[in-house]
Write a protein that holds these residues in place. Structure first.
Motif, PDB file in Angstrom:
ATOM      1  N   SER A   1      33.262 -47.322  -9.816  1.00  0.00           N
ATOM      2  CA  SER A   1      33.607 -46.202 -10.517  1.00  0.00           C
ATOM      3  C   SER A   1      32.697 -45.260 -10.027  1.00  0.00           C
ATOM      4  N   LEU A   2      33.378 -44.525  -9.059  1.00  0.00           N
ATOM      5  CA  LEU A   2      32.545 -43.711  -7.862  1.00  0.00           C
ATOM      6  C   LEU A   2      32.608 -42.227  -8.520  1.00  0.00           C
ATOM      7  N   GLY A   3      31.310 -41.620  -8.911  1.00  0.00           N
ATOM      8  CA  GLY A   3      31.559 -40.210  -9.380  1.00  0.00           C
ATOM      9  C   GLY A   3      30.391 -39.577  -8.323  1.00  0.00           C
ATOM     10  N   ALA A   4      30.849 -37.978  -8.236  1.00  0.00           N
ATOM     11  CA  ALA A   4      30.161 -37.021  -7.329  1.00  0.00           C
ATOM     12  C   ALA A   4      30.456 -35.698  -7.940  1.00  0.00           C
ATOM     13  N   ALA A   5      29.136 -35.121  -7.838  1.00  0.00           N
ATOM     14  CA  ALA A   5      28.924 -33.781  -8.309  1.00  0.00           C
ATOM     15  C   ALA A   5      28.216 -32.982  -7.492  1.00  0.00           C
TER      16      ALA A   5
ATOM     17  N   ASP B   1      16.798 -47.547  -7.765  1.00  0.00           N
ATOM     18  CA  ASP B   1      16.780 -48.930  -7.916  1.00  0.00           C
ATOM     19  C   ASP B   1      18.178 -49.455  -7.380  1.00  0.00           C
ATOM     20  N   LYS B   2      18.384 -50.207  -6.304  1.00  0.00           N
ATOM     21  CA  LYS B   2      19.651 -51.048  -6.083  1.00  0.00           C
ATOM     22  C   LYS B   2      20.620 -49.957  -5.534  1.00  0.00           C
ATOM     23  N   SER B   3      20.388 -48.707  -5.351  1.00  0.00           N
ATOM     24  CA  SER B   3      21.094 -47.561  -4.798  1.00  0.00           C
ATOM     25  C   SER B   3      22.228 -47.190  -5.775  1.00  0.00           C
ATOM     26  N   VAL B   4      22.214 -47.535  -7.212  1.00  0.00           N
ATOM     27  CA  VAL B   4      23.044 -47.247  -7.970  1.00  0.00           C
ATOM     28  C   VAL B   4      23.453 -45.799  -8.005  1.00  0.00           C
ATOM     29  N   HIS B   5      22.528 -44.909  -8.083  1.00  0.00           N
ATOM     30  CA  HIS B   5      22.411 -43.468  -7.838  1.00  0.00           C
ATOM     31  C   HIS B   5      21.995 -42.807  -6.429  1.00  0.00           C
ATOM     32  N   THR B   6      22.465 -41.932  -5.898  1.00  0.00           N
ATOM     33  CA  THR B   6      21.923 -41.318  -4.818  1.00  0.00           C
ATOM     34  C   THR B   6      21.969 -39.666  -5.050  1.00  0.00           C
ATOM     35  N   TRP B   7      21.096 -39.004  -4.530  1.00  0.00           N
ATOM     36  CA  TRP B   7      20.875 -37.542  -4.432  1.00  0.00           C
ATOM     37  C   TRP B   7      20.796 -36.893  -3.189  1.00  0.00           C
ATOM     38  N   MET B   8      20.877 -35.559  -3.257  1.00  0.00           N
ATOM     39  CA  MET B   8      20.452 -34.915  -2.067  1.00  0.00           C
ATOM     40  C   MET B   8      20.294 -33.389  -2.754  1.00  0.00           C
TER      41      MET B   8
ATOM     42  N   VAL C   1      23.449 -32.378  -5.053  1.00  0.00           N
ATOM     43  CA  VAL C   1      24.387 -33.206  -4.886  1.00  0.00           C
ATOM     44  C   VAL C   1      24.171 -34.745  -5.413  1.00  0.00           C
ATOM     45  N   TRP C   2      24.825 -35.260  -6.376  1.00  0.00           N
ATOM     46  CA  TRP C   2      24.741 -36.421  -6.969  1.00  0.00           C
ATOM     47  C   TRP C   2      26.113 -37.379  -6.523  1.00  0.00           C
ATOM     48  N   VAL C   3      25.642 -38.463  -6.094  1.00  0.00           N
ATOM     49  CA  VAL C   3      26.809 -39.564  -5.807  1.00  0.00           C
ATOM     50  C   VAL C   3      26.468 -40.902  -6.233  1.00  0.00           C
ATOM     51  N   GLY C   4      27.231 -41.340  -7.434  1.00  0.00           N
ATOM     52  CA  GLY C   4      26.767 -42.618  -7.897  1.00  0.00           C
ATOM     53  C   GLY C   4      27.709 -43.532  -8.799  1.00  0.00           C
TER      54      GLY C   4
ATOM     55  N   GLN D   1      28.914 -45.849   5.054  1.00  0.00           N
ATOM     56  CA  GLN D   1      28.007 -46.459   3.885  1.00  0.00           C
ATOM     57  C   GLN D   1      28.057 -45.521   2.869  1.00  0.00           C
ATOM     58  N   ALA D   2      28.120 -46.018   1.699  1.00  0.00           N
ATOM     59  CA  ALA D   2      28.372 -45.066   0.419  1.00  0.00           C
ATOM     60  C   ALA D   2      27.192 -44.434   0.117  1.00  0.00           C
ATOM     61  N   GLY D   3      25.905 -45.008   0.381  1.00  0.00           N
ATOM     62  CA  GLY D   3      24.576 -44.248   0.259  1.00  0.00           C
ATOM     63  C   GLY D   3      24.488 -43.437   0.997  1.00  0.00           C
ATOM     64  N   THR D   4      25.549 -42.833   2.191  1.00  0.00           N
ATOM     65  CA  THR D   4      25.056 -41.486   2.913  1.00  0.00           C
ATOM     66  C   THR D   4      26.122 -40.667   2.559  1.00  0.00           C
ATOM     67  N   LEU D   5      27.144 -40.728   1.428  1.00  0.00           N
ATOM     68  CA  LEU D   5      28.135 -39.970   1.055  1.00  0.00           C
ATOM     69  C   LEU D   5      27.507 -38.348   0.654  1.00  0.00           C
ATOM     70  N   ARG D   6      26.555 -38.511  -0.029  1.00  0.00           N
ATOM     71  CA  ARG D   6      25.717 -37.293  -0.455  1.00  0.00           C
ATOM     72  C   ARG D   6      25.300 -36.509   0.648  1.00  0.00           C
ATOM     73  N   HIS D   7      25.048 -37.000   1.813  1.00  0.00           N
ATOM     74  CA  HIS D   7      24.797 -35.986   2.971  1.00  0.00           C
ATOM     75  C   HIS D   7      26.209 -35.195   3.352  1.00  0.00           C
ATOM     76  N   ARG D   8      27.282 -36.340   3.449  1.00  0.00           N
ATOM     77  CA  ARG D   8      28.670 -35.955   3.901  1.00  0.00           C
ATOM     78  C   ARG D   8      28.953 -34.760   3.138  1.00  0.00           C
ATOM     79  N   ILE D   9      28.705 -34.725   1.643  1.00  0.00           N
ATOM     80  CA  ILE D   9      28.887 -33.571   1.074  1.00  0.00           C
ATOM     81  C   ILE D   9      27.955 -32.433   0.784  1.00  0.00           C
ATOM     82  N   PHE D  10      26.932 -32.718   1.052  1.00  0.00           N
ATOM     83  CA  PHE D  10      25.717 -31.567   1.063  1.00  0.00           C
ATOM     84  C   PHE D  10      26.153 -30.783   2.276  1.00  0.00           C
ATOM     85  N   LYS D  11      26.078 -31.167   3.247  1.00  0.00           N
ATOM     86  CA  LYS D  11      26.013 -30.398   4.655  1.00  0.00           C
ATOM     87  C   LYS D  11      27.134 -29.557   4.520  1.00  0.00           C
ATOM     88  N   PRO D  12      28.380 -29.703   4.490  1.00  0.00           N
ATOM     89  CA  PRO D  12      29.561 -28.741   4.672  1.00  0.00           C
ATOM     90  C   PRO D  12      29.357 -27.680   3.598  1.00  0.00           C
TER      91      PRO D  12
END
Length: 877
Positions: free
Chosen positions: A389-393, A659-666, A677-680, A697-708
């Motif tokens: 269940s992938l979410g992003a905001a 913990d366990k990279s359930v949620h990631t932020w930038m 940017v939250w991806v989790g 790697q899904a843990g890097t998606l926050r950067h892919r979204i933030f930079k553009p």
């Protein structure tokens, strides 16, 4: 709407059975004299006493209106120019859009009069001949006409709308009042007639006709000809054909049986439509000639009411049907309405005004940035990802105003009970109260609040900590906050027990606060937190608007919160606003989205949400600017480097991984705009670092979204350099390097680390005449003022140094001999008059300087002594 047969019949038979023929005669007398009363104001006799006691005046009111939500063209951001507003959503409690008579097709006007009230322009509100004919017909069973004029129908609709829109009435009370306005009673009919007469006295015929066409019901929640024309024919009321106009008016008597939403109603609609078309050809609007020709009537009648004739507009109402990418924006804006002071004095008044409608909310959202953000979030966090269940905001807030410029999710907005997995009604970007979730654990994006509290307590960025410490005793953390309760249990403070943790990159050794911030080193921040009151960390965060997304629990002060690993759960909007405050020198601006409210009918502008900005009582400009200085390192060589747009706009920022990279932020900010940017995981606990999405790697998606998104923001809001840090906060509370010269290394280490809270480092041996193995020198030098935790390099004596002989003033040959006798290597340099700089010349061949200087302790085996001697005019070695 006119009463049905059974209703009208029951009215007259009820009157006949209860009051007898004398009462019925009184009723007829009353309606006959009513026009005279309206003109002369003289009561006829006691028979009309009940009539005279009824209210006379009712205000022409079309009822509820549509509301719209709009954004402003970024190329023309002037809020005073509605030409550059773009509607992105339509919201209403009732589907209605009021328009003037000159924007309503003449065919519609004609159909209403010919079909509902052919003597509209000649009666005074009550059509006496029709009323007498109806009364006689109902008593003798020879007719079923309700005899309601357009004015009387307008009164009835107004009374129903007043009940529907009365915020003081319960739903049951509203239903009772509406039933009363339709009840087959003498009182209701008399009240309706008298109010219709009053309406005629106070308004022109065109005004009444306009009011009727704007308030009449056309099935379901649709009211007024403009909304009906758009709903059933996908066009404006001004553009309806003869057949379409007659079909719309055919609905008003029995909307539930004749509206065009259901093909099973088409036959009933056709039957009534054709009657109206015939009347239009015969009576028209004046009663003398028809408003359409017989040929036009025949052509319209020949047009079947079928699926080709009815062209329903696609759903366009509500946030679910907002423009793509604006559903969550719409829902957030709707939820702000009860706080808009321009709409009333209380939340209830404001909500009632909104329900009544007729407003346009002009948003702070920048459509260029919003479209880019929605596209980017959807691209890198696919809404149809089915493995987890992938979410992003992504949400962006303007520094210094709080204006929300972007609010984008990777899902579509859908308010239905069972939306597809690609959509949701939960706005991951905001608090629960604004339609969001319970928030997400912030991870290391909470660390800036620890940094701010640390600096506010007088500490400095140059202070250093041993990153190798991976366990701490929570009982050692001071906390002046009141005890916390979660799930009915008191959990602290005071705190206790060991807390073990790890550094994400397994950092070891000494780290300054600056370096620890850039690398997001957990150990550094937990040690920083131990130096300050945990309650102050909460107060700092709260002063920048940070709060739990559930809106009920206070921020926890558990020591693990220092690295974002506790009960606190934040919304991305909260983090964007908090970081905007850091970028703005500690000035927090509450997020706002409504820039302006416009009254659609008049075009009058009303205030939107007022900016609410204030300097944090806990974060001074110098503290904020110094924290920003450290946070620039995150974006330049630190954990957020991948998100740095590198487009000329400097950025501060902070990454976060739970913990366990359930949620990631930038979360990052320029001096103009902050973006979170939250991806989790929406649900579940998929480790983002253990799965790939789109090959990344899904843990890097926050950067892919933030930079553009940041790149697009900087094109419109280019940021400048951040203010310089406070020099005093670079060092903090300085510590003097203790004098350990002559001590053993063990004694020196004790003095440096235990007493002075500095870090000891063995620098090896140096040439010294001190006893072998004792401390000969330090770097920084003894007596220097350095930040807490600074590494002091300690050098011990090799006991091989002896004083360098003094050879200045000797002849160079003798000087060389003397030095070589002391086992030094000698280098000679000849100088001439040009090298004297105007000073008096010494005797030829005399040594004028030596390096190292005389008396300096050096090891002859490793030292070369350079001597310079004088030779007049031309230097010849």
């Amino acid at each position: 709407m006119p009463a049905q047969k059974s209703t009208a019949t029951s009215l007259f038979f009820g009157v006949l059975g209860t009051l007898g023929f004398s009462a019925l005669a009184g009723l007829l007398v009353t309606v006959l004299v009513a026009p005279a009363i309206a003109v002369s104001g003289v009561a006829a006799n006691n028979t009309v006493g009940i009539f005279n006691s009824l209210p006379e005046y009712i205000k022409l009111d079309s009822g509820s209106q549509q509301n719209t939500i709009a954004v402003v063209d970024p190329a023309h951001p002037d809020l005073t120019d509605p030409e550059h507003f773009r509607d992105v959503a339509v919201i209403y409690k009732q589907n209605r859009e009021e328009i003037p008579l000159d924007q309503i097709s003449p065919y519609l006007q004609c159909a209403a009069i010919a079909g509902e009230d052919r003597r509209f322009y000649s009666h005074g509100g009550v059509d006496v001949p029709s009323l007498i004919r109806a009364a006689v017909g109902q008593v003798t069973h020879s007719g079923d006409s309700g005899a309601s004029t357009l004015s009387m129908q307008t009164v009835r609709n107004i009374l129903q709308q007043q009940a529907l829109n009365d915020p003081t009435m319960s739903e049951d009370a509203k239903k009772a009042e509406i039933a009363k306005s339709l009840a087959p009673t003498l009182d209701r009919k008399l009240k309706e007639m008298k109010l219709a007469i009053g309406l005629e006295k106070n308004y022109s015929k065109d005004e009444i006709l306009q009011g009727y066409l704007n308030i009449a019901g056309f099935g379901g929640n649709t009211y007024g000809v403009q909304a009906a024309a758009q709903q059933y024919f996908s066009k404006s009321a001004a553009d309806l054909t003869i057949a379409e106009a007659a079909s719309l008016i055919a609905i008003v008597q029995y909307p539930n049986l004749r509206d065009l939403s259901d093909p099973s109603h088409y036959a009933a609609n056709t039957e009534r439509r054709d009657v109206i078309l015939t009347a239009m050809a015969q009576w028209g609007t004046t009663g003398d000639t028809g408003c359409i020709t017989k040929a036009e009537r025949d052509e319209a009648i020949a047009t079947p009411v079928d699926t080709a004739f009815v062209v329903p507009a696609p759903p366009s109402v509500g946030c679910t049907n907002a423009d793509p990418g604006y559903g969550f924006v719409c829902d957030y804006a709707k939820r702000v309405v009860p706080q808009l002071a321009a709409l009333g004095n209380t939340p209830a008044e404001r909500s009632a005004a909104w329900d009544r409608g007729g407003y346009k909310l002009v948003l702070t959202i920048n459509p260029t940035l919003q479209d880019a953000a929605v596209s980017t979030a959807s691209e890198w966090a696919p809404k149809d990802e089915d493995r987890f269940s992938l979410g992003a905001a992504a949400v962006s807030v303007e520094v210094g105003t709080g204006n929300i410029l972007v609010m984008a999710l990777n899902k579509d907005f859908n308010e239905s009970l069972n939306p597809p997995t690609t959509s949701t009604a939960v706005n991951y970007a905001v608090d629960f109260a604004h339609g969001g979730s319970q928030g997400f654990q912030p991870g290391s994006t909470y660390k800036p609040y620890v940094l701010l509290a640390f600096l506010a307590a007088g500490h400095g960025l140059g202070e250093a900590f041993n990153a190798g410490i991976l366990e701490t005793n929570q009982a050692e953390y001071g906390d002046s906050c009141a005890p916390e309760t979660f799930d009915g249990k008191v959990i602290g403070p005071p705190w206790g027990g060991k807390y073990t943790f790890h550094n994400d990159a397994n950092e070891m050794g000494s780290f300054t606060v600056t370096r620890g911030t850039a690398g997001s080193v957990n150990s550094v921040f937990l040690q920083m937190a131990k130096e300050i009151d945990q309650c102050d960390i909460r107060k700092v965060a709260e002063s920048l608007g940070v709060h739990n997304a559930n809106g009920t629990d206070e921020l926890s002060t558990r020591p693990s919160c220092a690295i974002g690993g506790c009960e606190n759960n934040l919304a991305p909007l909260t983090q964007a606003a908090g970081f905007a405050a850091i970028a703005g020198g500690g000035v927090y601006c509450a997020p706002i989205m409504i820039a302006q409210v416009i009254v659609v009918q008049t075009g009058d502008p009303l205030p939107g949400e007022s900016p609410n900005c204030a300097q944090s009582a806990m974060v001074s400009p110098s503290v904020a600017n110094t924290a920003a200085y450290a946070m620039e390192g995150v974006m330049n060589g630190g954990t957020g480097s991948v998100s740095n747009p590198r487009d000329g706009t400097p950025y501060i920022g902070k990454t976060g991984t739970t913990d366990k990279s359930v949620h990631t932020w930038m979360v990052g900010s320029s001096t103009r705009v902050a973006t979170a940017v939250w991806v989790g995981n929406i649900t579940g606990n998929q480790a983002l670092r253990n799965i790939k999405v789109l090959g990344q790697q899904a843990g890097t998606l926050r950067h892919r979204i933030f930079k553009p998104i940041a790149i697009e923001i900087d094109k419109i809001y280019p940021g400048g350099a951040f203010p310089a840090p406070d020099p005093a906060l670079l060092i903090g509370n300085p510590i003097e390097v203790p004098n350990v010269v002559g001590l053993t290394p063990e004694a020196a280490k004790e003095s440096i680390e235990t007493v002075s809270e500095l870090v000891y480092e063995d620098g090896g041996t140096v040439d010294s005449d001190l006893p072998l193995g004792v401390v000969a020198s330090t770097d920084p030098a003894v007596g220097s003022s350095v930040p807490r935790g600074t590494t002091i390099r300690v050098y011990t004596s090799n006991h091989l140094a002896v004083p360098v002989p003094n050879v200045v003033g000797m002849q160079h040959a003798a000087a060389k001999t003397n030095l070589e006798a002391a086992h030094y290597t000698v280098t000679q340099i000849c100088i001439s008059d040009a090298d004297l700089g105007g000073n008096p010349a010494p005797p030829p061949g005399q040594v004028v300087s030596q390096d190292p200087a005389a008396g300096t302790f050096r090891n002859p085996a490793t030292t070369t002594v350079t001597i310079k001697w004088y030779q007049p005019v031309i230097c010849t070695p």
